[in-house]
Scaffold this motif. Structure first.
Motif, PDB file in Angstrom:
ATOM      1  N   UNK A   3       0.814  -1.218   0.000  1.00  0.00           N
ATOM      2  CA  UNK A   3       0.000   0.000   0.000  1.00  0.00           C
ATOM      3  C   UNK A   3       0.847   1.268   0.000  1.00  0.00           C
ATOM      4  N   UNK A   4       0.262   2.335  -0.549  1.00  0.00           N
ATOM      5  CA  UNK A   4       0.890   3.651  -0.545  1.00  0.00           C
ATOM      6  C   UNK A   4      -0.207   4.708  -0.496  1.00  0.00           C
ATOM      7  N   UNK A   5       0.172   5.923  -0.122  1.00  0.00           N
ATOM      8  CA  UNK A   5      -0.777   7.037  -0.056  1.00  0.00           C
ATOM      9  C   UNK A   5      -0.679   7.902  -1.302  1.00  0.00           C
ATOM     10  N   UNK A   6      -1.831   8.394  -1.748  1.00  0.00           N
ATOM     11  CA  UNK A   6      -1.898   9.398  -2.804  1.00  0.00           C
ATOM     12  C   UNK A   6      -2.949  10.412  -2.388  1.00  0.00           C
ATOM     13  N   UNK A  12      -3.793   0.124  -2.749  1.00  0.00           N
ATOM     14  CA  UNK A  12      -3.171  -1.135  -2.400  1.00  0.00           C
ATOM     15  C   UNK A  12      -3.096  -2.046  -3.600  1.00  0.00           C
ATOM     16  N   UNK A  13      -1.963  -2.729  -3.756  1.00  0.00           N
ATOM     17  CA  UNK A  13      -1.745  -3.628  -4.887  1.00  0.00           C
ATOM     18  C   UNK A  13      -1.590  -5.043  -4.361  1.00  0.00           C
ATOM     19  N   UNK A  14      -2.433  -5.945  -4.872  1.00  0.00           N
ATOM     20  CA  UNK A  14      -2.397  -7.335  -4.414  1.00  0.00           C
ATOM     21  C   UNK A  14      -1.662  -8.261  -5.373  1.00  0.00           C
ATOM     22  N   UNK A  15      -0.935  -7.690  -6.324  1.00  0.00           N
ATOM     23  CA  UNK A  15      -0.229  -8.484  -7.323  1.00  0.00           C
ATOM     24  C   UNK A  15      -0.970  -8.554  -8.649  1.00  0.00           C
ATOM     25  N   UNK A  18      -5.237  -2.934  -8.331  1.00  0.00           N
ATOM     26  CA  UNK A  18      -5.102  -1.879  -7.331  1.00  0.00           C
ATOM     27  C   UNK A  18      -6.467  -1.640  -6.710  1.00  0.00           C
ATOM     28  N   UNK A  19      -6.473  -1.370  -5.435  1.00  0.00           N
ATOM     29  CA  UNK A  19      -7.696  -1.075  -4.710  1.00  0.00           C
ATOM     30  C   UNK A  19      -7.548   0.270  -4.021  1.00  0.00           C
ATOM     31  N   UNK A  20      -8.619   1.031  -3.986  1.00  0.00           N
ATOM     32  CA  UNK A  20      -8.618   2.331  -3.325  1.00  0.00           C
ATOM     33  C   UNK A  20      -9.110   2.141  -1.896  1.00  0.00           C
ATOM     34  N   UNK A  21      -8.345   2.672  -0.959  1.00  0.00           N
ATOM     35  CA  UNK A  21      -8.642   2.630   0.475  1.00  0.00           C
ATOM     36  C   UNK A  21      -8.830   1.208   1.019  1.00  0.00           C
ATOM     37  N   UNK A  22      -7.904   0.299   0.695  1.00  0.00           N
ATOM     38  CA  UNK A  22      -8.004  -1.051   1.253  1.00  0.00           C
ATOM     39  C   UNK A  22      -7.491  -1.070   2.692  1.00  0.00           C
ATOM     40  N   UNK A  23      -7.720  -2.165   3.359  1.00  0.00           N
ATOM     41  CA  UNK A  23      -7.088  -2.361   4.670  1.00  0.00           C
ATOM     42  C   UNK A  23      -5.641  -2.724   4.398  1.00  0.00           C
ATOM     43  N   UNK A 104     -13.683   3.117  -8.148  1.00  0.00           N
ATOM     44  CA  UNK A 104     -12.588   3.091  -7.179  1.00  0.00           C
ATOM     45  C   UNK A 104     -12.996   3.588  -5.802  1.00  0.00           C
ATOM     46  N   UNK A 105     -14.274   3.738  -5.521  1.00  0.00           N
ATOM     47  CA  UNK A 105     -14.682   4.167  -4.188  1.00  0.00           C
ATOM     48  C   UNK A 105     -15.867   5.106  -4.159  1.00  0.00           C
TER      49      UNK A 105
END
Length: 153
Positions: A3-6, A12-15, A18-23, A104-105
């Motif tokens: 995960x990273x902030x923007x 978050x990248x699971x391989x 990308x997901x927006x605001x994941x745990x 994305x959210x």
């Protein structure tokens, strides 16, 4: 998940996606996250998003014209974007300036991203541009996110 902030969101990248605001449990820099994501493998029509600069938007109609599909197909294409934020589908809006949806959210996340990027004036898009193809995908992603395209020395 990496995960990273923007701005107002975490990505978050699971391989795969990308997901927006994941745990998130494992945090990194946005630059490292960008380098971990195989952006070049995305649908080539999504890469046109990288030509829409921070502080600007494009419309479903202009995007449709650029990639040779209908505006409705653009909506489906944006909904299928595996890399939201990195491929900034939040920068595609209705012709009338309405924000439209955001897979994305939701629209509030879309609004927050556009406000963070300086693309809204009084709640409406300030600058509308026509998208085009990009040559260097990784540099275009870095520029789109406001990151340096040069390596640290």
């Amino acid at each position: 998940m990496l995960c990273a902030s923007y701005g107002p969101v975490a990505v978050g990248f699971d391989g795969e996606r990308l997901y927006v605001n994941p745990r998130c449990t494992s945090w990194t820099t946005l630059e490292r996250l960008v380098n971990a994501v195989p952006i070049e493998k995305a649908d080539k029509r999504l890469l046109y998003l990288l030509s829409v600069p921070r502080g600007a938007v494009t419309t479903y109609s202009l995007y449709a014209e650029a990639v040779g599909v209908s505006p409705r197909q653009v909506g489906r294409l944006m909904a299928s974007n595996p890399y939201p934020v990195l491929l900034p589908c939040h920068r595609v809006v209705y012709n009338n300036g309405g924000l439209g949806g955001y897979s994305g959210g939701g629209v509030e996340v879309k609004r927050a991203l556009l406000e963070y990027e300086g693309a809204l004036c009084g709640g409406k898009p300030c600058r509308i541009v026509k998208p085009h193809d990009v040559d260097d995908v990784v540099s275009a992603v870095m520029k789109s996110l406001g990151l340096s395209t040069t390596s640290p020395t």
